[in-house]
Design a protein around this motif. Structure first.
Motif, PDB file in Angstrom:
ATOM      1  N   SER A 132      19.068  35.618  66.314  1.00  0.00           N
ATOM      2  CA  SER A 132      18.128  34.608  65.828  1.00  0.00           C
ATOM      3  C   SER A 132      17.855  34.849  64.347  1.00  0.00           C
ATOM      4  CB  SER A 132      16.820  34.682  66.614  1.00  0.00           C
ATOM      5  OG  SER A 132      16.121  35.884  66.296  1.00  0.00           O
ATOM      6  N   GLY A 133      17.168  33.891  63.725  1.00  0.00           N
ATOM      7  CA  GLY A 133      16.853  34.038  62.296  1.00  0.00           C
ATOM      8  C   GLY A 133      16.046  35.284  62.004  1.00  0.00           C
ATOM      9  N   GLY A 134      15.026  35.547  62.846  1.00  0.00           N
ATOM     10  CA  GLY A 134      14.199  36.735  62.631  1.00  0.00           C
ATOM     11  C   GLY A 134      14.967  38.018  62.840  1.00  0.00           C
ATOM     12  N   GLN A 135      15.835  38.034  63.851  1.00  0.00           N
ATOM     13  CA  GLN A 135      16.639  39.228  64.108  1.00  0.00           C
ATOM     14  C   GLN A 135      17.625  39.471  62.975  1.00  0.00           C
ATOM     15  OE1 GLN A 135      18.212  37.933  67.836  1.00  0.00           O
ATOM     16  NE2 GLN A 135      16.423  38.583  69.021  1.00  0.00           N
ATOM     17  N   HIS A 136      18.186  38.403  62.443  1.00  0.00           N
ATOM     18  CA  HIS A 136      19.115  38.503  61.316  1.00  0.00           C
ATOM     19  C   HIS A 136      18.410  39.114  60.109  1.00  0.00           C
ATOM     20  CE1 HIS A 136      21.923  37.197  58.156  1.00  0.00           C
ATOM     21  NE2 HIS A 136      22.820  37.035  59.106  1.00  0.00           N
ATOM     22  N   LYS A 137      17.192  38.657  59.836  1.00  0.00           N
ATOM     23  CA  LYS A 137      16.417  39.188  58.704  1.00  0.00           C
ATOM     24  C   LYS A 137      16.114  40.666  58.906  1.00  0.00           C
ATOM     25  CE  LYS A 137      15.536  35.474  56.107  1.00  0.00           C
ATOM     26  NZ  LYS A 137      15.793  35.363  54.670  1.00  0.00           N
ATOM     27  N   ASP A 148      17.938  55.243  52.795  1.00  0.00           N
ATOM     28  CA  ASP A 148      16.653  55.764  52.338  1.00  0.00           C
ATOM     29  C   ASP A 148      16.463  55.619  50.826  1.00  0.00           C
ATOM     30  OD1 ASP A 148      14.138  56.885  52.655  1.00  0.00           O
ATOM     31  OD2 ASP A 148      14.863  58.934  52.386  1.00  0.00           O
ATOM     32  N   PRO A 149      16.537  54.382  50.293  1.00  0.00           N
ATOM     33  CA  PRO A 149      16.399  54.172  48.848  1.00  0.00           C
ATOM     34  C   PRO A 149      14.977  54.407  48.366  1.00  0.00           C
ATOM     35  CG  PRO A 149      16.427  52.078  49.976  1.00  0.00           C
ATOM     36  CD  PRO A 149      16.703  53.110  51.024  1.00  0.00           C
ATOM     37  N   GLU A 150      14.863  54.701  47.081  1.00  0.00           N
ATOM     38  CA  GLU A 150      13.551  54.913  46.468  1.00  0.00           C
ATOM     39  C   GLU A 150      12.850  53.590  46.166  1.00  0.00           C
ATOM     40  OE1 GLU A 150      13.810  57.830  43.153  1.00  0.00           O
ATOM     41  OE2 GLU A 150      15.845  58.144  43.883  1.00  0.00           O
ATOM     42  N   VAL A 151      13.634  52.570  45.815  1.00  0.00           N
ATOM     43  CA  VAL A 151      13.093  51.247  45.483  1.00  0.00           C
ATOM     44  C   VAL A 151      13.814  50.207  46.337  1.00  0.00           C
ATOM     45  CG1 VAL A 151      12.712  49.517  43.685  1.00  0.00           C
ATOM     46  CG2 VAL A 151      12.606  51.952  43.111  1.00  0.00           C
ATOM     47  N   VAL A 152      13.041  49.297  46.946  1.00  0.00           N
ATOM     48  CA  VAL A 152      13.606  48.249  47.798  1.00  0.00           C
ATOM     49  C   VAL A 152      13.233  46.893  47.214  1.00  0.00           C
ATOM     50  CG1 VAL A 152      13.710  47.271  50.109  1.00  0.00           C
ATOM     51  CG2 VAL A 152      13.336  49.720  49.817  1.00  0.00           C
ATOM     52  N   PHE A 153      14.240  46.002  47.107  1.00  0.00           N
ATOM     53  CA  PHE A 153      14.032  44.645  46.627  1.00  0.00           C
ATOM     54  C   PHE A 153      14.227  43.677  47.793  1.00  0.00           C
ATOM     55  CE2 PHE A 153      15.534  47.073  42.977  1.00  0.00           C
ATOM     56  CZ  PHE A 153      14.603  46.744  42.005  1.00  0.00           C
ATOM     57  N   LEU A 154      13.218  42.853  48.045  1.00  0.00           N
ATOM     58  CA  LEU A 154      13.249  41.898  49.146  1.00  0.00           C
ATOM     59  C   LEU A 154      13.044  40.499  48.577  1.00  0.00           C
ATOM     60  CD1 LEU A 154      10.854  43.859  51.551  1.00  0.00           C
ATOM     61  CD2 LEU A 154      13.365  43.882  51.584  1.00  0.00           C
ATOM     62  N   ASP A 155      14.087  39.666  48.644  1.00  0.00           N
ATOM     63  CA  ASP A 155      14.024  38.327  48.073  1.00  0.00           C
ATOM     64  C   ASP A 155      13.771  37.310  49.185  1.00  0.00           C
ATOM     65  OD1 ASP A 155      14.101  36.250  46.314  1.00  0.00           O
ATOM     66  OD2 ASP A 155      16.205  36.473  45.744  1.00  0.00           O
ATOM     67  N   GLU A 156      12.530  36.873  49.294  1.00  0.00           N
ATOM     68  CA  GLU A 156      12.093  35.910  50.309  1.00  0.00           C
ATOM     69  C   GLU A 156      12.561  36.318  51.707  1.00  0.00           C
ATOM     70  OE1 GLU A 156      12.727  31.838  49.264  1.00  0.00           O
ATOM     71  OE2 GLU A 156      12.323  32.184  47.147  1.00  0.00           O
ATOM     72  N   PRO A 157      12.142  37.484  52.168  1.00  0.00           N
ATOM     73  CA  PRO A 157      12.652  38.002  53.443  1.00  0.00           C
ATOM     74  C   PRO A 157      12.223  37.216  54.664  1.00  0.00           C
ATOM     75  CG  PRO A 157      10.839  39.363  52.657  1.00  0.00           C
ATOM     76  CD  PRO A 157      11.173  38.407  51.539  1.00  0.00           C
ATOM     77  N   THR A 158      11.144  36.429  54.569  1.00  0.00           N
ATOM     78  CA  THR A 158      10.683  35.693  55.752  1.00  0.00           C
ATOM     79  C   THR A 158      10.897  34.191  55.626  1.00  0.00           C
ATOM     80  OG1 THR A 158       8.409  35.444  54.947  1.00  0.00           O
ATOM     81  CG2 THR A 158       8.928  37.454  56.175  1.00  0.00           C
ATOM     82  N   ALA A 159      11.688  33.761  54.648  1.00  0.00           N
ATOM     83  CA  ALA A 159      11.935  32.324  54.466  1.00  0.00           C
ATOM     84  C   ALA A 159      12.577  31.738  55.719  1.00  0.00           C
ATOM     85  CB  ALA A 159      12.843  32.099  53.268  1.00  0.00           C
ATOM     86  N   ALA A 160      12.088  30.566  56.123  1.00  0.00           N
ATOM     87  CA  ALA A 160      12.639  29.787  57.246  1.00  0.00           C
ATOM     88  C   ALA A 160      12.392  30.430  58.613  1.00  0.00           C
ATOM     89  CB  ALA A 160      14.133  29.532  57.058  1.00  0.00           C
ATOM     90  N   LEU A 161      11.522  31.419  58.683  1.00  0.00           N
ATOM     91  CA  LEU A 161      11.209  32.018  59.982  1.00  0.00           C
ATOM     92  C   LEU A 161       9.996  31.321  60.600  1.00  0.00           C
ATOM     93  CD1 LEU A 161      11.607  35.855  59.344  1.00  0.00           C
ATOM     94  CD2 LEU A 161      13.308  34.209  60.130  1.00  0.00           C
ATOM     95  N   ASP A 162       9.925  31.334  61.922  1.00  0.00           N
ATOM     96  CA  ASP A 162       8.761  30.772  62.590  1.00  0.00           C
ATOM     97  C   ASP A 162       7.573  31.722  62.423  1.00  0.00           C
ATOM     98  OD1 ASP A 162       8.483  32.636  65.012  1.00  0.00           O
ATOM     99  OD2 ASP A 162      10.549  31.959  65.245  1.00  0.00           O
ATOM    100  N   PRO A 163       6.341  31.245  62.639  1.00  0.00           N
ATOM    101  CA  PRO A 163       5.159  32.074  62.385  1.00  0.00           C
ATOM    102  C   PRO A 163       5.165  33.404  63.133  1.00  0.00           C
ATOM    103  CG  PRO A 163       4.506  29.793  62.657  1.00  0.00           C
ATOM    104  CD  PRO A 163       5.970  29.850  62.985  1.00  0.00           C
ATOM    105  N   GLN A 164       5.625  33.418  64.371  1.00  0.00           N
ATOM    106  CA  GLN A 164       5.643  34.668  65.130  1.00  0.00           C
ATOM    107  C   GLN A 164       6.625  35.660  64.521  1.00  0.00           C
ATOM    108  OE1 GLN A 164       7.287  34.613  69.141  1.00  0.00           O
ATOM    109  NE2 GLN A 164       5.654  35.969  69.839  1.00  0.00           N
TER     110      GLN A 164
END
Length: 296
Positions: A132-137, A148-164
């Motif tokens: 599913s979309g959420g599982q893919h994200k 185990d990176p020191e800095v993480v970049f997340l570009d719109e990680p929850t876009a197009a996901l349902d509220p749950q």
């Protein structure tokens, strides 16, 4: 020195300035948000910091080093979850994260641990195209963190996901910097930035308009509080410090810059039951700073 230092960053596509003289710092261990309308320059700014694009001018230091020209020494120290993540075709979730782990000489057991952390153990043998979309994200975030990176970049990680799915992913994201990891997030969701981020930068048309904690930005609005009282306006005429009193389908909406005094008066009238109190939010700040016109 912070984890990230950006100074005078500028980048144009033809006559359009995607990033226009942007400067900010991100502290070690900070959860930092970048928000803005479509085309504000969020993704371009992120890609420059990550070393994926060369700026026209300005300087970026990532963990004390310049990311451009492409800096191989930085790659094991950062994790990147792109706006649209691509996986190897026809591989299962377990095979995907094992592949990413092998790229960094990380044991497969660490990949398995990350599948458990993101709640995908029961989907380990499922091909990515069947997630599913959420599982893919969640899988894309696990792959970005497996080394185990020191800095993480997340570009719109929850876009197009349902509220749950969004809320479940928030639980995962909120724990990312518990061990001192620095996280940089872009998002269109103001509630997401308000919940997750220590500080937020508001970009529009490539320029940095505001930068502070969500709480400080909301306080700076100096916006009146709205108190909704069930029933009608009978007996409310003497309530002090009322800027506006309006009957709505939900009750009587009282607008006041001194909600404490209004609540005291309502208590004295026995009208506290069922009331709702609404103050300013980060979305109010966003709309005030960037405007309300439609953005394509």
């Amino acid at each position: 020195m912070g984890a990230i230092e950006v100074s005078g960053l500028t980048m144009a596509y033809g006559e359009v300035r995607a990033v226009d003289d942007v400067s900010f710092e991100v502290a070690d261990g900070e959860f930092f948000g970048i928000i803005g309308p479509n085309g504000a320059g969020k993704t371009t700014t992120l890609e420059i910091i990550e070393g994926l694009r060369r700026p026209d001018s300005g300087e970026v230091l990532l963990l004390g080093e310049r990311p451009w020209p492409r800096n191989p020494g930085l790659l094991p120290r950062i994790g990147v979850q792109l706006q649209a993540s691509s996986f190897f075709e026809r591989l299962t979730a377990r095979e995907q994260i094992h592949t990413f782990a092998s790229l960094y000489d990380v044991p497969r057991t660490v990949g398995d641990e990350w599948l458990e952390r993101v709640g995908l153990v029961d989907k380990a043998d499922t091909r990515v195209e069947d997630l599913s979309g959420g599982q893919h994200k969640r899988l894309s975030i696990a792959c970005a963190l497996v080394h185990d990176p020191e800095v993480v970049f997340l570009d719109e990680p929850t876009a197009a996901l349902d509220p749950q799915a969004r809320r479940n992913l928030w639980d995962l994201l909120s724990g990312l910097n518990d061990s001192g990891r620095t996280v940089v997030l872009t998002t269109h969701y103001m509630d997401e930035a308000e919940v997750l981020c220590d500080r937020v930068a508001i970009l529009d048309q490539g320029r940095l308009l505001q930068l502070d904690s969500p709480q400080a930005l909301v306080r700076g609005l100096r916006r009146s509080t709205r108190i909704t009282v069930p029933g009608d306006a009978a007996g409310l005429g003497g309530v002090p410090h009322v800027e506006r009193l309006e009957q709505t389908r939900d009750g009587v909406e009282i607008t006041s810059a001194q909600p404490g005094a209004v609540l005291d008066a309502l208590a004295g009238l026995g009208r506290l039951h069922g009331i709702s109190v609404t103050s300013g939010t980060l979305e109010d700040v966003f709309l005030e700073v960037t405007g309300r016109e439609y953005r394509a």
